[in-house]
Design a protein around this motif. Sequence first.
Motif, PDB file in Angstrom:
ATOM      1  N   MET A  72      42.648  50.237  27.748  1.00 20.47           N
ATOM      2  CA  MET A  72      41.225  50.034  27.751  1.00 20.47           C
ATOM      3  C   MET A  72      40.880  49.128  28.924  1.00 20.47           C
ATOM      4  O   MET A  72      41.633  48.250  29.300  1.00 20.47           O
ATOM      5  CB  MET A  72      40.812  49.452  26.394  1.00 20.47           C
ATOM      6  N   ILE A  73      39.725  49.346  29.483  1.00 20.85           N
ATOM      7  CA  ILE A  73      39.217  48.507  30.558  1.00 20.85           C
ATOM      8  C   ILE A  73      38.329  47.424  29.943  1.00 20.85           C
ATOM      9  O   ILE A  73      37.467  47.713  29.122  1.00 20.85           O
ATOM     10  CB  ILE A  73      38.400  49.339  31.573  1.00 20.85           C
ATOM     11  N   SER A  74      38.551  46.194  30.352  1.00 24.06           N
ATOM     12  CA  SER A  74      37.756  45.079  29.854  1.00 24.06           C
ATOM     13  C   SER A  74      37.101  44.356  31.028  1.00 24.06           C
ATOM     14  O   SER A  74      37.716  44.171  32.083  1.00 24.06           O
ATOM     15  CB  SER A  74      38.656  44.107  29.089  1.00 24.06           C
ATOM     16  N   PHE A  75      35.872  43.937  30.820  1.00 24.52           N
ATOM     17  CA  PHE A  75      35.149  43.180  31.833  1.00 24.52           C
ATOM     18  C   PHE A  75      35.201  41.683  31.563  1.00 24.52           C
ATOM     19  O   PHE A  75      34.405  40.925  32.134  1.00 24.52           O
ATOM     20  CB  PHE A  75      33.697  43.673  31.918  1.00 24.52           C
ATOM     21  N   ASP A  76      36.138  41.239  30.741  1.00 22.93           N
ATOM     22  CA  ASP A  76      36.262  39.811  30.445  1.00 22.93           C
ATOM     23  C   ASP A  76      36.395  38.943  31.706  1.00 22.93           C
ATOM     24  O   ASP A  76      35.776  37.879  31.781  1.00 22.93           O
ATOM     25  CB  ASP A  76      37.423  39.548  29.489  1.00 22.93           C
ATOM     26  N   PRO A  77      37.164  39.385  32.723  1.00 26.75           N
ATOM     27  CA  PRO A  77      37.251  38.555  33.937  1.00 26.75           C
ATOM     28  C   PRO A  77      35.898  38.380  34.641  1.00 26.75           C
ATOM     29  O   PRO A  77      35.677  37.363  35.299  1.00 26.75           O
ATOM     30  CB  PRO A  77      38.222  39.319  34.838  1.00 26.75           C
ATOM     31  N   LEU A  78      35.005  39.348  34.488  1.00 26.99           N
ATOM     32  CA  LEU A  78      33.695  39.266  35.132  1.00 26.99           C
ATOM     33  C   LEU A  78      32.932  38.022  34.693  1.00 26.99           C
ATOM     34  O   LEU A  78      32.371  37.308  35.521  1.00 26.99           O
ATOM     35  CB  LEU A  78      32.865  40.516  34.811  1.00 26.99           C
ATOM     36  N   TRP A  79      32.915  37.750  33.410  1.00 31.10           N
ATOM     37  CA  TRP A  79      32.124  36.636  32.886  1.00 31.10           C
ATOM     38  C   TRP A  79      32.678  35.299  33.375  1.00 31.10           C
ATOM     39  O   TRP A  79      31.914  34.383  33.683  1.00 31.10           O
ATOM     40  CB  TRP A  79      32.054  36.712  31.361  1.00 31.10           C
ATOM     41  N   LYS A  80      33.996  35.205  33.480  1.00 33.19           N
ATOM     42  CA  LYS A  80      34.620  33.994  34.008  1.00 33.19           C
ATOM     43  C   LYS A  80      34.276  33.830  35.487  1.00 33.19           C
ATOM     44  O   LYS A  80      33.916  32.734  35.931  1.00 33.19           O
ATOM     45  CB  LYS A  80      36.137  34.073  33.815  1.00 33.19           C
ATOM     46  N   THR A  81      34.352  34.925  36.238  1.00 39.80           N
ATOM     47  CA  THR A  81      34.052  34.881  37.673  1.00 39.80           C
ATOM     48  C   THR A  81      32.591  34.542  37.915  1.00 39.80           C
ATOM     49  O   THR A  81      32.270  33.748  38.808  1.00 39.80           O
ATOM     50  CB  THR A  81      34.420  36.225  38.339  1.00 39.80           C
ATOM     51  N   MET A  82      31.702  35.125  37.119  1.00 37.45           N
ATOM     52  CA  MET A  82      30.279  34.811  37.257  1.00 37.45           C
ATOM     53  C   MET A  82      30.033  33.318  37.031  1.00 37.45           C
ATOM     54  O   MET A  82      29.280  32.693  37.782  1.00 37.45           O
ATOM     55  CB  MET A  82      29.442  35.634  36.273  1.00 37.45           C
ATOM     56  N   LYS A  83      30.685  32.758  36.031  1.00 31.23           N
ATOM     57  CA  LYS A  83      30.519  31.335  35.745  1.00 31.23           C
ATOM     58  C   LYS A  83      31.030  30.491  36.907  1.00 31.23           C
ATOM     59  O   LYS A  83      30.373  29.536  37.328  1.00 31.23           O
ATOM     60  CB  LYS A  83      31.252  30.975  34.450  1.00 31.23           C
ATOM     61  N   GLU A  84      32.204  30.847  37.429  1.00 31.93           N
ATOM     62  CA  GLU A  84      32.796  30.112  38.551  1.00 31.93           C
ATOM     63  C   GLU A  84      31.910  30.172  39.801  1.00 31.93           C
ATOM     64  O   GLU A  84      31.850  29.221  40.573  1.00 31.93           O
ATOM     65  CB  GLU A  84      34.181  30.663  38.882  1.00 31.93           C
TER      66      GLU A  84
END
Length: 68
Positions: free
Chosen positions: A1-13
């Motif tokens: 499965m593809i997850s966009f979890d890293p996106l939210w961390k990167t957006m915050k950073e």
Amino acid sequence: MISFDPLWKTMKEKNVSTYKLLNVYGFSHGTYDSLKQNRNVTLQTINQLCKILQCKVEDVVVYIEDKD
């Protein structure tokens, strides 16, 4: 499965809020909802996110093997 979890961390950073993504960069609410629900998005969307965040693809998505 593809997850966009890293996106939210990167957006915050990178200090890119949901508000900014929708109102400054013009993402549709539908695309944002797809990202939140880990549903399909186009490669163009991934490209836009990488450009906005000045990051690599792996900073936006991750593949997680399904457990059968």
